[in-house]
Design a protein around this motif. Structure first.
Motif, short mmCIF file in Angstrom:
data_model
loop_
_atom_site.label_atom_id
_atom_site.label_comp_id
_atom_site.label_asym_id
_atom_site.label_seq_id
_atom_site.Cartn_x
_atom_site.Cartn_y
_atom_site.Cartn_z
N PHE A 1 0.85 -1.19 0.00
CA PHE A 1 0.00 0.00 0.00
C PHE A 1 0.89 1.25 0.00
O PHE A 1 1.90 1.29 0.70
CB PHE A 1 -0.88 -0.04 1.26
N PHE A 2 0.49 2.24 -0.81
CA PHE A 2 1.29 3.48 -0.88
C PHE A 2 0.37 4.68 -0.66
O PHE A 2 -0.70 4.78 -1.26
CB PHE A 2 1.97 3.59 -2.25
N VAL B 1 -1.78 10.93 -3.05
CA VAL B 1 -1.91 9.63 -3.72
C VAL B 1 -2.37 8.57 -2.71
O VAL B 1 -1.87 8.54 -1.59
CB VAL B 1 -0.54 9.16 -4.28
N THR B 2 -3.32 7.74 -3.10
CA THR B 2 -3.65 6.52 -2.33
C THR B 2 -3.63 5.38 -3.34
O THR B 2 -4.51 5.30 -4.20
CB THR B 2 -5.05 6.61 -1.67
N GLU B 3 -2.61 4.54 -3.25
CA GLU B 3 -2.56 3.34 -4.12
C GLU B 3 -2.79 2.13 -3.24
O GLU B 3 -1.90 1.75 -2.47
CB GLU B 3 -1.18 3.23 -4.79
N LEU B 4 -3.97 1.53 -3.32
CA LEU B 4 -4.30 0.44 -2.40
C LEU B 4 -3.40 -0.78 -2.60
O LEU B 4 -3.05 -1.48 -1.65
CB LEU B 4 -5.77 0.04 -2.54
N ASN B 5 -3.04 -1.08 -3.86
CA ASN B 5 -2.18 -2.26 -4.17
C ASN B 5 -2.65 -3.50 -3.40
O ASN B 5 -3.80 -3.87 -3.53
CB ASN B 5 -0.71 -1.93 -3.91
N VAL B 6 -1.80 -4.08 -2.53
CA VAL B 6 -2.19 -5.32 -1.83
C VAL B 6 -3.42 -5.15 -0.94
O VAL B 6 -4.09 -6.14 -0.60
CB VAL B 6 -1.05 -5.89 -0.95
#
Ligand code: AMP
Length: 307
Positions: free
Chosen positions: A80-81, A97-102
């Motif tokens: 998560f980023f 930025v919110t990158e949920l990824n896993v």
């Protein structure tokens, strides 16, 4: 007494008036578990990271007797980023930025060794995931504390309300309390929010301290006036970790003890903001923590004679 913590483990990139960081370790469960580890051991974490996560940080968690048995590692995916920028007053920030990824399809698994925990801290995560953790515990913990943020109010309000109905304490900031209740007055907001489920509500007000509400009582704790706030990221999570960690160490869920827990949470949060990220929370001594709690006691103690 055992404490289980669920929440994000992340990479954060931060911008404050004092400088910028590239990807550093952050995340709600990271801050919560570090803070709680000053009061209770072991702290059991449920989370998910990608193959890119910082192994030195996992080692540090183990050194502080934080169990990562419940942290899933998705080798071929990214952690998560989150990236945020603070304005000059450091009380407000914008998410860049919110990158949920896993985290996007996180399906928490509770190790057997975590079952039977008496205290549960639901750190900031999708509310449906927070709820699934409650449902996957065989016994309901003695106290469930939940944190959340405006991000989830905007995109998952119904699920948020369903999860809120299952918890004992909700911890949010003043802006979020106003958004959730539609009330500007925090006293009115507190009443409306407690009617949604939680018997206790904590409203954090950044450098202006925190309020603890129950049905018929209210308590206020100041924040420590600091000369310099370097980076407020994680202060809310650190507060929550100190709060629930203190309660878990005492086993006492009364309002009177929650007042002490609010002070312990505030003390830990005051360390968190002194450096970037988790830097200041890595190796505090028990003496430093005790001295900081004493500073809070001295800050608000006074004698008076009623006329
Ligand atoms: P705080 O400053 O206490 O509100 O917490 C900041 C931490 O929350 C950062 O380390 C982020 O990685 C994490 N965070 C930010 N947005 C989210 C989100 N939508 N879900 C889970 N964690 C988040």
């Amino acid at each position: 007494m055992s404490l289980t913590v669920v929440g994000s483990m992340a990479f954060d990139a931060l911008e404050t008036p004092f400088g910028k960081t590239d990807k550093i370790v952050g995340g709600a469960a990271t801050y919560i578990s570090l803070a709680a580890s000053y009061f209770v051991k072991p702290v059991n974490v449920v989370s998910v990271v990608g193959g890119d996560f910082d192994q030195d940080h996992i080692k540090l968690m183990h050194e502080r007797e934080i169990s990562t048995e419940g942290v899933q590692v998705k080798e071929n995916e990214k952690s998560f980023f989150w990236s945020g920028r603070y304005f000059n007053d450091m009380n407000s920030r914008e998410t860049l930025v919110t990158e949920l990824n896993v985290l996007g399809d996180f399906d928490p698994a509770i190790p057997d060794s975590y079952q039977g925990c008496e205290f549960l801290m639901l750190g900031n995560l999708a509310p449906a995931v927070q709820r699934s953790v409650i449902e996957r515990l065989h016994n309901r913990p003695k106290l469930i504390v939940m944190d959340t943020m405006n991000f989830w109010m905007n995109i998952a309000l119904d699920e948020l309300k369903e999860t809120m109905a299952l918890v004992d304490v909700l911890s949010i900031n003043d802006e979020e309390a106003r958004q959730l209740s539609g009330e500007y007055s925090l006293v009115k907001a507190a009443k409306k929010i407690m009617a949604m489920g939680p018997k206790f509500l904590i409203i954090k007000k950044g450098e202006h301290g925190a309020l603890l509400f129950s049905e018929d009582k209210v308590f206020f704790a100041p924040a420590l006036p600091l000369e310099e706030v370097f980076d407020p990221t994680g202060a809310g999570d650190t507060f929550a970790g100190g709060f629930v960690g203190y309660i878990a160490s005492t086993g006492d869920t009364s309002f009177e003890n929650m007042k002490r827990a609010v002070i312990h949470g505030s003390a830990l949060a005051s360390f968190c903001v002194e450096k970037f990220g988790t830097e200041r929370l890595k190796d505090l001594s028990q003496e430093e923590v005790a001295a900081r709690v004493q500073q809070f006691v001295d800050l608000v103690k006074f004698d008076t004679v009623l006329q």
